[in-house]
Design an enzyme around this catalytic site. Structure first.
Site, mmCIF file in Angstrom:
data_model
loop_
_atom_site.group_PDB
_atom_site.id
_atom_site.type_symbol
_atom_site.label_atom_id
_atom_site.label_comp_id
_atom_site.label_asym_id
_atom_site.label_seq_id
_atom_site.Cartn_x
_atom_site.Cartn_y
_atom_site.Cartn_z
ATOM 1 N N GLY A 1 -76.565 1.329 1.402
ATOM 2 C CA GLY A 1 -75.889 2.615 1.211
ATOM 3 C C GLY A 1 -76.550 3.709 2.037
ATOM 4 N N LYS B 1 -76.152 -7.605 0.127
ATOM 5 C CA LYS B 1 -75.480 -8.766 -0.452
ATOM 6 C C LYS B 1 -73.988 -8.726 -0.175
ATOM 7 C CE LYS B 1 -74.910 -6.840 -5.069
ATOM 8 N NZ LYS B 1 -75.247 -6.937 -6.474
ATOM 9 N N SER C 1 -72.395 4.737 -2.281
ATOM 10 C CA SER C 1 -72.409 5.794 -1.257
ATOM 11 C C SER C 1 -71.118 5.790 -0.452
ATOM 12 C CB SER C 1 -73.550 5.579 -0.260
ATOM 13 O OG SER C 1 -74.780 5.541 -0.858
ATOM 14 N N ALA D 1 -68.401 7.470 -2.198
ATOM 15 C CA ALA D 1 -68.607 8.841 -2.697
ATOM 16 C C ALA D 1 -67.569 9.783 -2.098
ATOM 17 C CB ALA D 1 -70.016 9.306 -2.352
ATOM 18 N N GLY E 1 -66.847 13.268 -3.422
ATOM 19 C CA GLY E 1 -67.089 14.709 -3.555
ATOM 20 C C GLY E 1 -67.777 15.308 -2.356
ATOM 21 N N ARG F 1 -69.916 17.184 -16.501
ATOM 22 C CA ARG F 1 -69.115 15.972 -16.734
ATOM 23 C C ARG F 1 -69.502 15.255 -18.021
ATOM 24 N NH1 ARG F 1 -71.031 13.123 -11.198
ATOM 25 N NH2 ARG F 1 -69.739 14.801 -10.477
ATOM 26 N N GLU G 1 -80.163 5.669 -5.730
ATOM 27 C CA GLU G 1 -79.856 5.535 -7.156
ATOM 28 C C GLU G 1 -80.779 4.552 -7.880
ATOM 29 O OE1 GLU G 1 -75.702 4.947 -8.008
ATOM 30 O OE2 GLU G 1 -76.045 4.883 -10.178
ATOM 31 N N ARG H 1 -77.023 14.169 -14.154
ATOM 32 C CA ARG H 1 -77.046 14.637 -12.764
ATOM 33 C C ARG H 1 -75.995 15.714 -12.492
ATOM 34 N NH1 ARG H 1 -74.085 13.186 -8.576
ATOM 35 N NH2 ARG H 1 -73.291 11.259 -9.485
ATOM 36 N N SER I 1 -76.251 13.450 -5.709
ATOM 37 C CA SER I 1 -76.733 12.071 -5.503
ATOM 38 C C SER I 1 -76.879 11.718 -4.026
ATOM 39 C CB SER I 1 -75.823 11.054 -6.205
ATOM 40 O OG SER I 1 -74.504 11.208 -5.783
ATOM 41 N N LEU I 2 -75.903 12.093 -3.188
ATOM 42 C CA LEU I 2 -76.076 11.828 -1.753
ATOM 43 C C LEU I 2 -77.257 12.645 -1.240
ATOM 44 C CD1 LEU I 2 -72.410 11.745 -0.306
ATOM 45 C CD2 LEU I 2 -73.778 9.874 -1.213
#
Ligand code: SIN
Length: 351
Positions: A10, A31, A39, A42, A44, A235, A316, A327, A332-333
């Site tokens: 990612g 894998k 990622s 994603a 947003g 959220r 993550e 979060r 996250s990114l």
């Protein structure tokens, strides 16, 4: 040249690979494919205080208040202050974020005080992954390494309803634990309120509510109107309200019929809905909450070091303390890119 193995493909992985490639042989184990990760899915974007009316301190405050006091304050300060620079570095390698009137078109998501989400339509992760992938190449097959970087993502597939890639099955945490690393805060699983109903794992981005979409029940009643921030509450709260309504037997919908530009601002989602037989211009989109992100993971320091020598964790799979118990949207990114950069830039692997 020494070899570094990165497990996972990612944004954290590819950012670290891009940064390390001048100094190391870098081998990426995946894998599946670099096209399949949380990622890459994603939608947003990345939170960064880039508006002239915004400041990293506001981003810092929003991250802490969303994290319910469980955040590592020092880590939050580090990443919120660096966010703007990381966006500019992505632009330097070719990522083209959406603009309006010559400046970033900054989106809004839940629990943010300001518009601060930098995005590429509704496929921000995919755009960054493809840019990074184009800048790195796969090296020859080798199986020993000076350092191993875990960038294996989260655990969403442990839940029946989730927004995650099929690859998000948690092995990275298990591998780290077996090697002697410390796992932390695994109970902090974040649920996203708006997954397209029906086990598709298709997320309907919070950015849609940022643009004015709202949640209704089957009687067309708005579900979040009694809360101060309405549909843009955090959220955790929105998911809890929807869950309670579903338990009471209600069906939940995201209404975007009034958003005339929905198909151009969210082209991926528009097509995904059409493929499922839903025309968002005519019909509210059926949604339900699902597992989205794990805030806990392999405990790391400020450059991604675990308790095990030469083993690093970023993205993550790691628990850096930035997110606390919950979060903030689009952090996250940012966390993935920040820690991948810190892990590679601070010479931590070279010591
Ligand atoms: C979303 O687009 O709603 C998800 C963004 C995030 O999880 O930060």
């Amino acid at each position: 040249m020494k070899t570094v193995i990165i497990i996972g493909s990612g944004i954290a992985s590819l950012t670290a690979a891009h940064k390390l490639a001048d100094h190391f042989n870098v081998i990426i184990f995946t894998k599946s494919s670099y096209k399949e990760s949380n990622s890459a899915f994603a939608q947003g974007g990345i939170a960064a205080a880039l508006d002239k009316m915004d400041h990293p301190i506001h981003h810092f405050q929003d991250t802490l208040s969303t994290g319910k006091g469980a955040n590592d304050v020092r880590m939050v300060k580090l990443i919120t202050e660096k966010a703007g620079n990381l966006i500019h570095e992505l632009e330097e390698i070719g990522v083209q974020f959406d603009t309006q009137n010559g400046y970033y078109a900054l989106g809004r998501e839940g629990a943010h005080q300001k518009n601060r989400i930098v995005h590429v339509k509704d496929q921000t992760g995919k755009a960054i992954i493809e840019t990074l992938w184009a800048r790195i190449c796969t090296l020859e097959r080798e199986w020993t390494a000076y350092a191993v970087v875990l960038a294996t993502g989260g655990v969403g597939q442990l839940y029946t309803l989730n927004s995650n890639a099929r690859t998000a099955t948690g092995e990275g945490m298990y591998l780290a634990y077996q090697a002697g690393a410390v796992l932390k805060d695994l109970e902090y699983i974040q649920f996203h309120p708006t997954i397209l109903k029906g086990k598709h794992s298709i997320l309907i981005s919070e950015a849609v509510r940022g643009e004015g979409g709202y949640l209704i029940n089957g009687k067309q009643e708005r579900l979040m109107s009694r809360y101060p921030k309405g549909d843009l509450e955090g959220r955790d709260l929105v998911s809890a309200v929807l869950h309670e309504a579903i338990v009471q037997g209600e069906d939940i919908y995201l209404d975007v019929r009034h958003l005339h530009y929905f198909s151009t601002r969210f082209p991926f989602l528009y097509q995904a809905c059409l493929q499922k037989g839903i025309d968002p211009a005519r019909t509210p989109i059926p949604v339900e909450p699902g597992a989205h992100f794990i805030c806990g993971g392999v405990e790391v320091d400020q450059v991604g070091r675990t308790a095990v020598g030469h083993l690093y964790a970023i993205g993550e799979v790691a628990c850096s303390g930035v997110h606390g118990a919950n979060r903030l949207a689009s952090n996250s990114l940012l966390e993935a890119i920040y820690f991948a950069t810190a892990c590679a830039d601070l010479h931590s692997i070279r010591i």
